[in-house]
Design an enzyme around this catalytic site. Structure first.
Site: not given
Length: 327
Positions: A11-12, A32, A36, A58, A92, A100, A146
């Site tokens: 990701g970014f 990853d 996204t 994950v 999730k 995890n 979120y």
């Protein structure tokens, strides 16, 4: 050599963290599921002998052979476009994914830093936002998937710290920008720059009076690096307190890009925060950190990155296949 696992590595922000820890002499394991993230963000690292990549989700059991000294948990959809399309996966990764990784950290006796967000403050009733503010969040609104994922993430992290004695760190990230942001992810900076480069009018939601505070990615990475190596286990805001209205920011983008687009206005999305500005007193006191890159310089660097993209990349829309994650 210290070994660190970084989730959300493609990701970014995760990719910039991989760069920093490689540069600091760490052995970096990136992870990853690429829902996204994009491998192009870390492709330059594949030649590094101290880097390896696991394509893994994950929210499934996480196994990493060998010792781990540190874990950075940055796996999560972070843009409204993404988490509105994959709300269940967003919850999730904040819940099951964090569980995890906390379990992995406990087994490995590793210190873990989790990426929280200023969105835990919701549409704030105090300004600027301090770490002891509990927030004003609509749990059942469209952004709740979120916001609540991140609030739960903080809660379970603190539970592992107090019950198991796990070494934990929590960073609350305010709006961060820079190269490698996805052009069409719905966040304000790539949205404005993409519209300007395509010759489109800039879209402002509401009347543009809502505020944001933008932190350049190098500053954010420095703050995260310092927090990981600090002795402080409670949440810390990392962001640039230089606040600006969205309308004024749109005008800055038009000036920066040298275009003559107009600003058009659309209805404000539900629960969109009206103010966002970090109080960074704790970061200054505990970490000796504050942002160094001003918005003018950071936006120049970001604009140069987006300007280097091909016309095809500028024109394309995201066509991620989320079908396997909506469950």
């Amino acid at each position: 050599m210290k070994r660190i696992l970084i989730t959300g590595a493609a990701g970014f922000l995760g990719s910039h963290l991989c760069d920093r820890f490689i540069a600091e002499g760490y052995y970096v394991i990136g992870m990853d599921n690429l829902i996204t993230g994009d491998l192009k963000n870390i492709s330059h690292l594949f030649k590094e002998k101290n880097f390896e990549f696991y394509h893994h989700d994950v929210t499934k059991f996480v196994h990493v052979p060998g010792k781990l000294d540190y874990i950075l948990h940055f796996a999560s959809p972070a843009s409204p476009i993404d988490y509105l399309k994959i709300p269940i996966q967003t919850l999730k990764v904040g819940a099951m994914g964090t569980h995890n990784l906390l379990g992995l950290a406990r087994v490995k006796k590793a210190r873990i830093l989790i990426a929280s967000t200023s969105e835990v403050y919701g549409d704030p009733l105090i300004h600027p936002q301090t770490e002891d503010y509990y927030g004003n969040v609509n749990t059942i609104g469209p952004r709740g998937v979120y916001d609540e994922a991140k609030r739960y993430q903080e809660a379970i992290t603190m539970a592992y710290h107090t019950f198991h004695g796990l070494e934990t760190r929590i960073v609350r990230i305010f709006n961060t920008y820079g190269p490698r942001m996805r052009l069409n992810d719905g966040r304000v900076i790539p949205a404005f720059i993409g519209q300007a480069l395509r010759g489109e009018d800039l879209t402002v939601f509401g009347d543009g009076s809502q505020t944001r505070s933008f932190c350049y990615v190098d500053d954010q990475v420095e703050g995260i690096f310092r927090l990981l190596h600090s002795d402080y286990h409670l949440p810390v805001n990392i962001g640039n307190p230089d606040e600006i209205t969205i309308k004024d920011f749109a005008e800055e983008i038009i000036k920066l890009t040298g275009t003559n687009q107009k600003i058009i206005y659309k209805p404000l999305p539900k629960d969109d925060p009206m103010q966002r500005q970090p109080n960074i007193d704790k970061a200054k006191e505990i970490l000796g950190w504050e942002s160094k890159v001003g918005r003018a310089e950071g936006m120049r660097l970001t604009y140069e990155y987006f300007k280097s993209l091909s016309p095809e990349e500028l024109a394309k829309e995201e066509h991620k296949d989320f079908a396997n994650y909506i469950h």
